[in-house]
Design a protein around this motif. Structure first.
Motif, mmCIF file in Angstrom:
data_model
loop_
_atom_site.group_PDB
_atom_site.id
_atom_site.type_symbol
_atom_site.label_atom_id
_atom_site.label_comp_id
_atom_site.label_asym_id
_atom_site.label_seq_id
_atom_site.Cartn_x
_atom_site.Cartn_y
_atom_site.Cartn_z
ATOM 1 N N THR A 30 0.840 -1.204 0.000
ATOM 2 C CA THR A 30 0.000 0.000 0.000
ATOM 3 C C THR A 30 0.870 1.247 0.000
ATOM 4 O O THR A 30 0.586 2.208 -0.718
ATOM 5 C CB THR A 30 -0.943 0.006 1.226
ATOM 6 N N ASP A 31 1.953 1.259 0.797
ATOM 7 C CA ASP A 31 2.869 2.399 0.824
ATOM 8 C C ASP A 31 3.465 2.637 -0.562
ATOM 9 O O ASP A 31 3.523 3.772 -1.030
ATOM 10 C CB ASP A 31 4.007 2.185 1.824
ATOM 11 N N ALA A 32 3.913 1.565 -1.197
ATOM 12 C CA ALA A 32 4.512 1.694 -2.529
ATOM 13 C C ALA A 32 3.473 2.177 -3.538
ATOM 14 O O ALA A 32 3.770 3.040 -4.372
ATOM 15 C CB ALA A 32 5.110 0.358 -2.965
ATOM 16 N N ALA A 35 2.940 5.832 -3.002
ATOM 17 C CA ALA A 35 4.099 6.588 -3.490
ATOM 18 C C ALA A 35 4.046 6.715 -5.011
ATOM 19 O O ALA A 35 4.289 7.793 -5.556
ATOM 20 C CB ALA A 35 5.395 5.919 -3.055
ATOM 21 N N VAL A 36 3.733 5.638 -5.704
ATOM 22 C CA VAL A 36 3.621 5.685 -7.168
ATOM 23 C C VAL A 36 2.541 6.680 -7.568
ATOM 24 O O VAL A 36 2.753 7.499 -8.475
ATOM 25 C CB VAL A 36 3.337 4.275 -7.743
ATOM 26 N N ALA A 37 1.403 6.655 -6.904
ATOM 27 C CA ALA A 37 0.311 7.584 -7.228
ATOM 28 C C ALA A 37 0.733 9.027 -6.965
ATOM 29 O O ALA A 37 0.463 9.919 -7.782
ATOM 30 C CB ALA A 37 -0.934 7.237 -6.424
ATOM 31 N N THR A 38 1.399 9.266 -5.852
ATOM 32 C CA THR A 38 1.839 10.623 -5.504
ATOM 33 C C THR A 38 2.833 11.156 -6.519
ATOM 34 O O THR A 38 2.703 12.292 -7.009
ATOM 35 C CB THR A 38 2.457 10.638 -4.091
ATOM 36 N N ILE A 39 3.818 10.357 -6.871
ATOM 37 C CA ILE A 39 4.859 10.820 -7.799
ATOM 38 C C ILE A 39 4.307 10.941 -9.212
ATOM 39 O O ILE A 39 4.657 11.875 -9.942
ATOM 40 C CB ILE A 39 6.092 9.914 -7.704
ATOM 41 N N THR A 40 3.408 10.055 -9.597
ATOM 42 C CA THR A 40 2.745 10.186 -10.899
ATOM 43 C C THR A 40 2.004 11.520 -10.965
ATOM 44 O O THR A 40 2.101 12.250 -11.965
ATOM 45 C CB THR A 40 1.774 9.010 -11.125
ATOM 46 N N GLN A 41 1.291 11.863 -9.899
ATOM 47 C CA GLN A 41 0.578 13.140 -9.853
ATOM 48 C C GLN A 41 1.564 14.307 -9.905
ATOM 49 O O GLN A 41 1.326 15.301 -10.602
ATOM 50 C CB GLN A 41 -0.286 13.228 -8.597
ATOM 51 N N MET A 42 2.683 14.193 -9.181
ATOM 52 C CA MET A 42 3.684 15.265 -9.188
ATOM 53 C C MET A 42 4.243 15.486 -10.599
ATOM 54 O O MET A 42 4.422 16.631 -11.026
ATOM 55 C CB MET A 42 4.822 14.950 -8.216
ATOM 56 N N GLU A 43 4.519 14.410 -11.314
ATOM 57 C CA GLU A 43 5.066 14.543 -12.674
ATOM 58 C C GLU A 43 4.039 15.209 -13.594
ATOM 59 O O GLU A 43 4.396 16.067 -14.407
ATOM 60 C CB GLU A 43 5.505 13.186 -13.229
ATOM 61 N N ASN A 44 2.774 14.839 -13.460
ATOM 62 C CA ASN A 44 1.729 15.476 -14.270
ATOM 63 C C ASN A 44 1.515 16.926 -13.863
ATOM 64 O O ASN A 44 1.292 17.795 -14.707
ATOM 65 C CB ASN A 44 0.441 14.664 -14.199
ATOM 66 N N ASP A 45 1.604 17.200 -12.567
ATOM 67 C CA ASP A 45 1.477 18.574 -12.087
ATOM 68 C C ASP A 45 2.640 19.440 -12.578
ATOM 69 O O ASP A 45 2.469 20.643 -12.809
ATOM 70 C CB ASP A 45 1.414 18.612 -10.565
ATOM 71 N N ALA A 46 3.808 18.845 -12.752
ATOM 72 C CA ALA A 46 4.967 19.591 -13.273
ATOM 73 C C ALA A 46 4.695 20.069 -14.700
ATOM 74 O O ALA A 46 5.049 21.202 -15.063
ATOM 75 C CB ALA A 46 6.226 18.731 -13.228
ATOM 76 N N VAL A 47 4.051 19.232 -15.499
ATOM 77 C CA VAL A 47 3.683 19.645 -16.859
ATOM 78 C C VAL A 47 2.737 20.845 -16.794
ATOM 79 O O VAL A 47 2.924 21.850 -17.496
ATOM 80 C CB VAL A 47 3.034 18.478 -17.640
ATOM 81 N N ASN A 48 1.733 20.753 -15.921
ATOM 82 C CA ASN A 48 0.777 21.861 -15.778
ATOM 83 C C ASN A 48 1.472 23.127 -15.273
ATOM 84 O O ASN A 48 1.138 24.236 -15.712
ATOM 85 C CB ASN A 48 -0.367 21.460 -14.855
ATOM 86 N N ALA A 49 2.426 22.971 -14.362
ATOM 87 C CA ALA A 49 3.173 24.122 -13.854
ATOM 88 C C ALA A 49 3.998 24.768 -14.965
ATOM 89 O O ALA A 49 4.064 25.998 -15.067
ATOM 90 C CB ALA A 49 4.076 23.702 -12.700
ATOM 91 N N VAL A 103 7.125 4.699 -12.567
ATOM 92 C CA VAL A 103 7.627 5.061 -11.237
ATOM 93 C C VAL A 103 7.956 3.778 -10.488
ATOM 94 O O VAL A 103 7.120 2.876 -10.387
ATOM 95 C CB VAL A 103 6.586 5.881 -10.443
ATOM 96 N N ARG A 104 9.187 3.711 -9.968
ATOM 97 C CA ARG A 104 9.637 2.569 -9.175
ATOM 98 C C ARG A 104 10.037 3.073 -7.790
ATOM 99 O O ARG A 104 10.737 4.079 -7.681
ATOM 100 C CB ARG A 104 10.801 1.871 -9.860
ATOM 101 N N VAL A 105 9.592 2.364 -6.755
ATOM 102 C CA VAL A 105 9.826 2.789 -5.377
ATOM 103 C C VAL A 105 10.784 1.819 -4.699
ATOM 104 O O VAL A 105 10.623 0.599 -4.803
ATOM 105 C CB VAL A 105 8.497 2.849 -4.591
ATOM 106 N N TYR A 106 11.768 2.386 -4.006
ATOM 107 C CA TYR A 106 12.771 1.612 -3.265
ATOM 108 C C TYR A 106 12.852 2.191 -1.858
ATOM 109 O O TYR A 106 13.691 3.056 -1.584
ATOM 110 C CB TYR A 106 14.141 1.692 -3.944
ATOM 111 N N GLY A 107 11.938 1.786 -0.994
ATOM 112 C CA GLY A 107 11.914 2.332 0.365
ATOM 113 C C GLY A 107 11.521 3.798 0.336
ATOM 114 O O GLY A 107 10.455 4.158 -0.136
ATOM 115 N N SER A 108 12.424 4.664 0.814
ATOM 116 C CA SER A 108 12.133 6.104 0.848
ATOM 117 C C SER A 108 12.681 6.830 -0.380
ATOM 118 O O SER A 108 12.755 8.048 -0.401
ATOM 119 C CB SER A 108 12.712 6.721 2.122
ATOM 120 N N THR A 109 13.042 6.069 -1.413
ATOM 121 C CA THR A 109 13.542 6.635 -2.665
ATOM 122 C C THR A 109 12.670 6.140 -3.808
ATOM 123 O O THR A 109 12.187 5.014 -3.785
ATOM 124 C CB THR A 109 15.004 6.199 -2.912
#
Length: 156
Positions: A30-32, A35-49, A103-109
């Protein structure tokens, strides 16, 4: 080692190993997934920014010591990126789209890879190209921050 101390030593080794096994941080599925959902949203938000010229997005989401390798063979810092975004006469994005985001998650990275196609003004020159990008994120106290990025022009 005598026969009497061997069992004690084995028990102690197993006890220490189990402490490290239980103490090491582990991400649940669930954590991973979050994290994938959060970073996916961040990457899409970067395009909008980029399209909106919104430097506040980068101010919030880049680590203070962020560096980005550009497809022009130069390095950006958080400060240089924010400065460029403020100079809207010489820096703006007309169009931008990402695809093949992974997006690939490795612990806190976490590592995000994707392809970006854009048409923009950079330092007063029009640039339209497709680049391959890799972004590195670190979770600090429950918040994901981008700590590094790199882009290379895609083969034509």
């Amino acid at each position: 080692m005598s026969n009497k101390t061997a069992p004690f030593a084995i028990v102690m080794i197993l006890a220490v190993a189990s402490i490290f096994a239980f103490a090491s941080p582990k991400n649940s599925p669930t954590d991973a997934k979050n994290a994938v959902a959060t970073i996916t949203q961040m990457e899409n938000d970067a395009v909008n920014a980029d399209l909106a010229g919104d430097s506040s997005f980068y101010n919030r989401n880049l680590a203070e010591n962020w560096t980005g390798g550009t497809s022009f063979g130069t390095w950006d810092t958080k400060q240089s990126l924010l400065g460029d975004m403020k100079d809207t006469d010489k820096n703006s994005t007309k169009s931008e789209a990402i695809k093949d985001l992974n997006v690939r998650v490795y612990g806190s990275t976490a590592i995000a890879t994707y392809t970006t196609t854009y048409d923009s003004m950079r330092h007063g020159e029009r640039v339209a190209r497709t680049v391959l990008s890799t972004d590195t994120f670190v979770n600090e106290n429950g918040t994901w921050k981008q700590v590094a990025g790199h882009s290379s022009e895609a083969a034509k």
